[in-house]
Scaffold this active site. Structure first.
Site, short mmCIF file in Angstrom:
data_model
loop_
_atom_site.label_atom_id
_atom_site.label_comp_id
_atom_site.label_asym_id
_atom_site.label_seq_id
_atom_site.Cartn_x
_atom_site.Cartn_y
_atom_site.Cartn_z
CG ASP A 99 -72.95 56.27 -36.50
OD1 ASP A 99 -73.57 55.74 -37.74
OD2 ASP A 99 -72.07 55.67 -36.22
CG HIS A 244 -70.56 61.17 -37.43
ND1 HIS A 244 -69.09 60.99 -38.05
CD2 HIS A 244 -70.64 60.52 -36.14
CE1 HIS A 244 -68.75 59.77 -37.17
NE2 HIS A 244 -69.61 59.68 -36.13
#
Length: 279
Positions: A99, A244
């Site tokens: 992400d 991430h």
């Protein structure tokens, strides 16, 4: 007598013009649909002199003004009441997701690790960063990864109006389409904060909501070993892993990927990207 003859000739000419008009209409129908007209009166006569089917035009047909949309509408998607958490697939299938990117410091390193092991992943990008680094989104497309919508600026969607939520999603989908080559089919709400409006607007834009099964909590920077351990401990068929590639120092996330990905593959897991049909 002469007036009767003139009237007869006029009727014949009008009849001929009507036949030509009908034949012309039939020709347009055949050119647009690629098929011959069904009416026997308009069909070409059988035999060696029968008219050959028209070749499709090299130019794209445009809808007439006021008829149909100028751009194709997104595929109709079910409005869900909760995000999808797992994937369906044969055997030991897992999905890795990243992400907040792309980030020019960490995203290329993650892509390098995935390429080294011939593995595909999902990247939920933010529109404002994707707009600045379209080359990385294009690389994701070239290497077979899936790019999803993570809003424009990573806000808490549950505190926004419907119009603001739509703007966050639409702007991001537009950037992804330009850089990736197609509109995103997946979206993920920042912070995992979903509400009815996010599901409805996401579906209207042709996207499925995907959450996760295993959260590495890599954004807290707990250490490479702890991140890798969480993935390996949570590994199971259908699992979706959250990591991430942006939003701070993600060197631990990169190093953890280098550690756990070979172990997952050795354990027989098929690390890949999902299809639209999930459970």
């Amino acid at each position: 007598m002469k007036s009767d003859q003139l009237l007869t000739r006029r009727r014949a000419l009008l009849a001929g013009a009507g036949a030509l008009g009908a034949a012309g209409t039939a020709g347009v129908f055949a050119a647009v649909t690629g098929s011959e007209p069904e009416s026997p009166a308009l069909a070409p006569a059988p035999g060696p002199r029968a008219r050959r089917p028209l070749k499709s035009s090299a130019y794209r047909l445009q809808p007439l003004t006021g008829y149909g949309p100028r751009h194709p509408a997104p595929a109709r998607t079910m409005v869900r009441h909760a995000p999808l958490l797992r994937v369906s697939g044969r055997g030991r299938t897992m999905v890795l997701t990243f992400d907040d990117g792309p980030d020019p410091r960490y995203t290329p390193r993650i892509l390098d690790v995935l390429a080294e092991h011939d593995v595909r992943a999902m990247f939920f990008v933010c529109g404002e960063t994707a707009d600045d680094h379209r080359d990385l989104v294009s690389r994701m497309a070239d290497e077979g990864h899936v790019v999803g919508n993570h809003t424009w600026s990573h806000p808490l969607l549950t505190q926004l109006t419907r119009a603001a939520i739509r703007d966050q999603m639409e702007r991001t989908s537009h950037v992804i389409e330009e850089a990736y080559g197609e509109r995103p089919q997946w979206f993920r709400a920042p912070y995992g904060a979903w509400n009815r409006a996010t599901f409805q607007i996401g579906a209207e834009l042709g996207m499925e909501p995907l959450a996760w099964t295993v959260d590495t909590l890599d954004w807290t920077r707990p250490g490479t070993r702890k991140i890798a351990g969480r993935v390996e401990k949570g590994a199971a068929p259908g699992v979706v892993v959250l990591s991430h590639d942006a939003g701070g120092d993600r060197s631990q996330s990169v190093n953890a990927l280098r550690a756990y990905l070979p172990d997952l593959l050795k354990a027989g897991y098929h690390v890949t990207v999902p299809r639209r049909q999930l459970t």
